[in-house]
Design a protein around this motif. Structure first.
Motif, PDB file in Angstrom:
ATOM      1  N   THR A 108       0.971  -1.291  -0.063  1.00 52.05           N
ATOM      2  CA  THR A 108      -0.127   0.160  -0.020  1.00 52.05           C
ATOM      3  C   THR A 108       0.631   0.783   0.236  1.00 52.05           C
ATOM      4  OG1 THR A 108       0.001  -0.174   2.265  1.00 52.05           O
ATOM      5  CG2 THR A 108      -1.926  -0.653   0.966  1.00 52.05           C
ATOM      6  N   ASN A 109       1.714   1.225  -0.271  1.00 49.72           N
ATOM      7  CA  ASN A 109       2.697   2.607  -0.076  1.00 49.72           C
ATOM      8  C   ASN A 109       3.267   3.069   1.003  1.00 49.72           C
ATOM      9  OD1 ASN A 109       4.946   2.974  -1.188  1.00 49.72           O
ATOM     10  ND2 ASN A 109       3.997   4.173  -3.077  1.00 49.72           N
ATOM     11  N   GLY A 110       2.551   4.141   0.941  1.00 53.99           N
ATOM     12  CA  GLY A 110       2.395   4.904   1.816  1.00 53.99           C
ATOM     13  C   GLY A 110       1.644   4.952   3.205  1.00 53.99           C
ATOM     14  N   HIS A 111       0.225   3.935   2.597  1.00 51.91           N
ATOM     15  CA  HIS A 111      -1.295   3.780   3.333  1.00 51.91           C
ATOM     16  C   HIS A 111      -0.183   3.128   4.400  1.00 51.91           C
ATOM     17  CE1 HIS A 111      -4.479   6.241   2.408  1.00 51.91           C
ATOM     18  NE2 HIS A 111      -3.591   6.723   0.957  1.00 51.91           N
ATOM     19  N   ALA A 112       0.509   2.260   4.320  1.00 51.48           N
ATOM     20  CA  ALA A 112       1.258   1.008   5.150  1.00 51.48           C
ATOM     21  C   ALA A 112       0.989   2.172   6.121  1.00 51.48           C
ATOM     22  CB  ALA A 112       2.781   0.658   5.221  1.00 51.48           C
ATOM     23  N   GLU A 113       1.615   3.780   6.533  1.00 49.03           N
ATOM     24  CA  GLU A 113       0.981   4.494   7.773  1.00 49.03           C
ATOM     25  C   GLU A 113      -0.197   4.632   8.445  1.00 49.03           C
ATOM     26  OE1 GLU A 113       3.673   7.935   8.630  1.00 49.03           O
ATOM     27  OE2 GLU A 113       1.840   8.566   8.678  1.00 49.03           O
ATOM     28  N   SER A 114      -0.910   3.935   7.475  1.00 47.03           N
ATOM     29  CA  SER A 114      -2.148   3.843   7.957  1.00 47.03           C
ATOM     30  C   SER A 114      -2.703   2.713   8.953  1.00 47.03           C
ATOM     31  CB  SER A 114      -3.626   3.816   6.885  1.00 47.03           C
ATOM     32  OG  SER A 114      -3.634   5.280   5.817  1.00 47.03           O
ATOM     33  N   PHE A 115      -2.744   1.895   8.525  1.00 41.17           N
ATOM     34  CA  PHE A 115      -2.560   0.472   9.447  1.00 41.17           C
ATOM     35  C   PHE A 115      -1.165   0.664  10.898  1.00 41.17           C
ATOM     36  CE2 PHE A 115      -3.781  -0.750   5.184  1.00 41.17           C
ATOM     37  CZ  PHE A 115      -4.768  -1.200   5.522  1.00 41.17           C
ATOM     38  N   GLY A 116      -0.496   1.864  11.255  1.00 39.69           N
ATOM     39  CA  GLY A 116       0.055   1.907  11.897  1.00 39.69           C
ATOM     40  C   GLY A 116       2.042   1.399  11.987  1.00 39.69           C
ATOM     41  N   PHE A 117       2.045   0.943  10.708  1.00 37.21           N
ATOM     42  CA  PHE A 117       2.893   0.441   9.817  1.00 37.21           C
ATOM     43  C   PHE A 117       3.795   1.344   9.529  1.00 37.21           C
ATOM     44  CE2 PHE A 117       0.270  -3.509   9.642  1.00 37.21           C
ATOM     45  CZ  PHE A 117       1.073  -3.819  11.082  1.00 37.21           C
ATOM     46  N   GLY A 118       5.101   1.733   9.976  1.00 37.97           N
ATOM     47  CA  GLY A 118       5.801   2.620   9.668  1.00 37.97           C
ATOM     48  C   GLY A 118       5.641   4.265  10.154  1.00 37.97           C
ATOM     49  N   ARG A 119       4.945   4.307  11.310  1.00 39.49           N
ATOM     50  CA  ARG A 119       4.491   5.035  11.673  1.00 39.49           C
ATOM     51  C   ARG A 119       5.904   6.311  11.800  1.00 39.49           C
ATOM     52  NH1 ARG A 119      -0.392   5.208  15.770  1.00 39.49           N
ATOM     53  NH2 ARG A 119      -1.123   4.800  13.195  1.00 39.49           N
ATOM     54  N   GLY A 120       6.128   7.642  11.982  1.00 38.78           N
ATOM     55  CA  GLY A 120       6.993   8.831  12.286  1.00 38.78           C
ATOM     56  C   GLY A 120       8.180   8.258  11.436  1.00 38.78           C
TER      57      GLY A 120
END
Length: 446
Positions: free
Chosen positions: A249-261
């Motif tokens: 999901t590219n940047g939307h990994a962060e939407s699930f909490g992965f790669g946050r920050g």
């Protein structure tokens, strides 16, 4: 299954206005939405470059694997169908700094990663008879508008030669024969790049899937529950139970909490002109050129039954919400109009028929968010601005990882460091916007 950890989607992708690539294609009937509970060996979230390539590679490695690919939208509407359509096989910039043994090895690894991605598409193109409007192994040009840009291309050419990579420098007259305009001072041709119609490409890949690979469009992942023995992916009308999940999901990994920050969400913007009579502009009718400066302006000329068109891509904007406003797209479009008039003064009367933006995810140390991020969940995210090849390669590497297949590509991805933590907000917001503005200013006319 025992109770596990739940990763809830905080937001869903919002891609914005239709891209010109999508608008030029005939309407397509999407696959069905998932409306029940299914069980598969592998669930892939995201049907862009990374997710589709992961499915293709998994099917090659183990044709018996059952695979479900789900996407919140229709294939080609997301970021993969919104780029400028270059599959580039060479590093963007190897001409600066100390070009020692480590830099040579790094460049060779980057070339291998890119060519692995291109080779997968080349095999599919040959097997399925894709035409040159979808996949065109034509090479690409880099072009310079200034003396400084010419110097950069000359230095880049020397470094390519030191890697035994073929290339050809072109003077003003030679590049004019390609582009049909005297605006460019020089050019550099590299034969290994491929030009694609990006929406048509991802549509074509999706069309090759056969059982036990199944694609479900308009099926967003609302949550992923990770257990010791597998995962459950909740969707609005159904559920996917899988042994493993690939998050593509590219940047939307962060939407699930992965790669946050760790992820910077940057949009790049494009405009596509109305059609014009090809007889009114000399040069080749089909070519693509990247700028001498990485933050400069990309140009493509494409042709169709209604005439030829020019694509202009320029302007990078930072959006932590992973959405670009209409005002942002308008501002980018105003810049595109000026860039177009500067390059094609004889055609400055042409209007831009389509304008759009596309998201990409960057990391501070330009590495992907890759590998196992939770039990049963594997990420192939953070394209770092070269999504056509890097996202594709990440999808291939993720597929190989979860079935235990050893390869040089896998070794390269395993060797990447983890993404570095970004400064806290609002410092990162201010810094990102200032950095993008400064780099665009430095690119100047390029």
């Amino acid at each position: 299954m025992a109770s596990g950890r739940v990763f809830q989607a905080r937001r869903l992708p919002a891609h914005g206005v239709q891209s010109g690539w999508d608008a030029l294609l005939p309407a397509r009937t999407p696959t069905t939405e998932l409306d029940r509970t299914i069980s598969v060996d592998v669930a892939i979230i995201g049907a862009g470059f990374a997710g589709l390539s992961a499915a293709v590679r998994l099917a090659e490695l183990d044709p018996k694997l059952s695979i479900a690919v789900i996407d919140s939208d229709e294939v080609g509407h997301g970021a993969s169908g919104r780029n400028s359509g270059f599959l580039i096989d060479l590093p963007h910039d190897i001409s600066s700094g100390n070009f020692g043994a480590d830099a040579v090895a790094k460049s060779r690894d980057e070339i291998f990663v890119a060519r692995t991605a291109i080779q997968q598409y080349a095999r599919l193109a040959e097997v399925h008879g894709w035409d040159n409007d979808v996949f065109d192994a034509s090479g690409k040009y880099s072009v310079a508008m200034t003396d400084g840009g010419t110097e950069h291309l000359e230095a880049y050419s020397l470094q390519l030669k030191s890697l035994d990579e073929p290339n050809q420098l072109l003077g003003r007259g030679e590049i004019e024969k390609v582009t049909g305009t005297p605006a460019f001072k020089s050019g550099l041709f590299t034969p290994g790049a491929v030009m694609v119609q990006p929406t048509a490409l991802v549509r074509a890949v999706a069309a090759v899937f056969q059982e036990p690979v199944k694609l479900y469009e308009r099926t967003p992942a609302l949550s992923i529950e990770s257990f010791s023995g597998g995962c459950k992916v909740k969707t609005p009308k159904g559920e996917v139970r899988a042994g493993r999940v690939i998050l593509a999901t590219n940047g939307h990994a962060e939407s699930f909490g992965f790669g946050r920050g760790e992820l910077l969400h940057v949009f790049t913007h494009a405009s596509l002109s109305e059609p014009f009579d090809p007889a009114t502009l000399g040069g080749l009718r089909k070519w693509g050129a990247t700028p001498a400066s990485p933050m400069g302006t990309t140009v493509r000329r494409i042709n169709g039954p209604d005439g030829d068109r020019i694509l202009i891509r320029s302007r990078y904007t930072y959006h932590p919400t992973i959405e670009a406003s209409d005002a942002t797209i308008k501002g980018a479009g105003d810049l595109h109009d000026r860039k177009f008039a500067d390059r094609f003064p004889s055609h400055r009367h042409l209007k831009m028929q389509y304008r759009w933006g596309g998201a990409m995810a960057l990391t501070r140390n330009t590495v992907p968010l890759f590998g196992q991020v939770a039990p049963g969940i594997f990420a192939a995210c953070a394209c770092n601005g070269i999504g056509g090849t890097k996202s594709t390669a990440a999808g291939i590497a993720a597929a190989e990882l979860i079935v235990g297949h050893q390869s040089r590509l896998g070794d390269i991805f395993h060797a990447f460091a983890k993404p570095q933590t970004l400064p806290p907000r609002p410092f990162v917001d201010v810094g990102a916007r200032l950095n993008l503005a400064y780099r665009e200013w430095r690119a100047g006319r390029e």
